[in-house]
Design a protein around this motif. Structure first.
Motif, short mmCIF file in Angstrom:
data_model
loop_
_atom_site.label_atom_id
_atom_site.label_comp_id
_atom_site.label_asym_id
_atom_site.label_seq_id
_atom_site.Cartn_x
_atom_site.Cartn_y
_atom_site.Cartn_z
N THR A 34 9.39 5.37 -0.97
CA THR A 34 8.13 5.30 0.17
C THR A 34 8.02 4.29 0.85
O THR A 34 7.99 3.19 0.27
CB THR A 34 6.87 5.45 -0.94
OG1 THR A 34 7.42 6.54 -1.62
CG2 THR A 34 5.51 6.49 -0.21
N PRO A 36 5.38 1.17 2.57
CA PRO A 36 3.91 1.21 2.65
C PRO A 36 2.44 1.17 2.78
O PRO A 36 1.94 2.15 1.97
CB PRO A 36 4.00 -0.60 3.24
CG PRO A 36 5.07 -1.04 3.37
CD PRO A 36 5.86 0.12 3.69
N PHE A 51 0.20 0.10 1.45
CA PHE A 51 -0.81 -1.48 0.14
C PHE A 51 -0.16 -2.50 1.12
O PHE A 51 1.11 -2.37 1.25
CB PHE A 51 0.64 -0.68 -1.19
CG PHE A 51 0.07 0.13 -1.49
CD1 PHE A 51 -0.53 -0.07 -2.63
CD2 PHE A 51 0.09 1.64 -1.97
CE1 PHE A 51 -0.80 0.98 -3.87
CE2 PHE A 51 -0.43 2.36 -3.24
CZ PHE A 51 -0.55 1.90 -3.97
N TYR A 54 3.53 -5.73 -0.46
CA TYR A 54 4.05 -3.95 -1.39
C TYR A 54 5.81 -4.42 -1.03
O TYR A 54 6.28 -5.05 -0.20
CB TYR A 54 4.26 -2.61 0.03
CG TYR A 54 4.80 -1.26 -0.54
CD1 TYR A 54 3.53 -0.54 -1.37
CD2 TYR A 54 5.94 -0.89 -0.46
CE1 TYR A 54 4.52 0.72 -2.20
CE2 TYR A 54 7.04 0.36 -1.04
CZ TYR A 54 5.37 0.58 -1.71
OH TYR A 54 5.71 2.03 -2.14
N PRO A 55 6.58 -3.88 -2.39
CA PRO A 55 6.18 -2.83 -3.24
C PRO A 55 5.01 -3.51 -4.26
O PRO A 55 5.76 -5.14 -4.49
CB PRO A 55 7.92 -2.40 -4.29
CG PRO A 55 8.83 -2.99 -2.91
CD PRO A 55 7.97 -4.73 -2.32
N LEU A 64 -4.70 -1.02 -2.19
CA LEU A 64 -4.59 -0.09 -1.68
C LEU A 64 -5.65 0.46 -0.70
O LEU A 64 -7.00 0.34 -0.84
CB LEU A 64 -4.55 1.16 -2.60
CG LEU A 64 -4.68 2.75 -1.58
CD1 LEU A 64 -3.60 2.62 -0.74
CD2 LEU A 64 -4.64 3.94 -2.97
N LEU A 142 3.95 4.84 -4.88
CA LEU A 142 4.29 4.03 -4.94
C LEU A 142 5.68 3.32 -5.12
O LEU A 142 5.61 3.76 -6.66
CB LEU A 142 2.85 4.12 -4.70
CG LEU A 142 2.50 3.40 -6.06
CD1 LEU A 142 1.88 1.83 -6.02
CD2 LEU A 142 1.31 4.26 -6.02
#
Ligand SMILES: [Cu+2]
Length: 146
Positions: A34, A36, A51, A54-55, A64, A142
């Motif tokens: 996925t 960001p 986000f 990210y990750p 977030l 996420l």
């Protein structure tokens, strides 16, 4: 002649083994599933869920940000947002988190995943105007990598 042929065979098989090993390492790495930022539209309201770092990291607060816009593209302000994290197909529970409106239509919170892997953030957005209307439900996946 024969010796040279055997040598080139050895080099070729070594190359093949190396390539196969490289490919299997690539495949076994947890792949990024996925991005960001994920956009989702529910009942004419679009949520841009990002986000910034990210990750995401486990056992840490991960910021977030959610931008809500209406059908006209204007900030959708005055919503009350609440979120929860859970892991699809796992029984490791849900982690609730809160979000605040930091500027019109711009909401922010932080969420703490408990373990590595793919999580799902569910966001409930309740409008101020329609008190009786059910809240809008957004969600996104996420990746948590460390
Ligand atoms: Cu889990």
């Amino acid at each position: 002649m024969k010796k040279r042929k055997r040598l080139s065979m050895a080099i070729w098989s070594l190359l093949i083994v190396c390539t196969a090993t490289f490919i299997s390492i690539q495949l076994s790495r947890p792949s990024m599933q996925t991005p960001p930022t994920v956009n989702q539209t529910v009942d004419g309201i679009t949520a841009k869920m990002t986000f910034p770092a990210y990750p995401a990291k486990r056992l840490q607060p991960n910021v977030l940000t959610i931008e809500l816009v209406d059908e006209a593209g204007s900030p959708a302000s005055g919503y009350t947002l609440s979120g929860s994290l859970s892991m699809p197909d796992m029984a490791c529970g849900t982690v609730p988190f809160t979000l605040q409106e930091v500027s019109p239509g711009h909401y922010e919170g932080s969420a703490m995943p408990l373990m590595l892997g793919v999580w799902e953030a569910s966001i409930s957005a309740k409008g101020s105007a329609a008190a009786t209307a059910p809240p809008l439900s957004f969600s996104r996946r996420l990746d948590v990598d460390s």
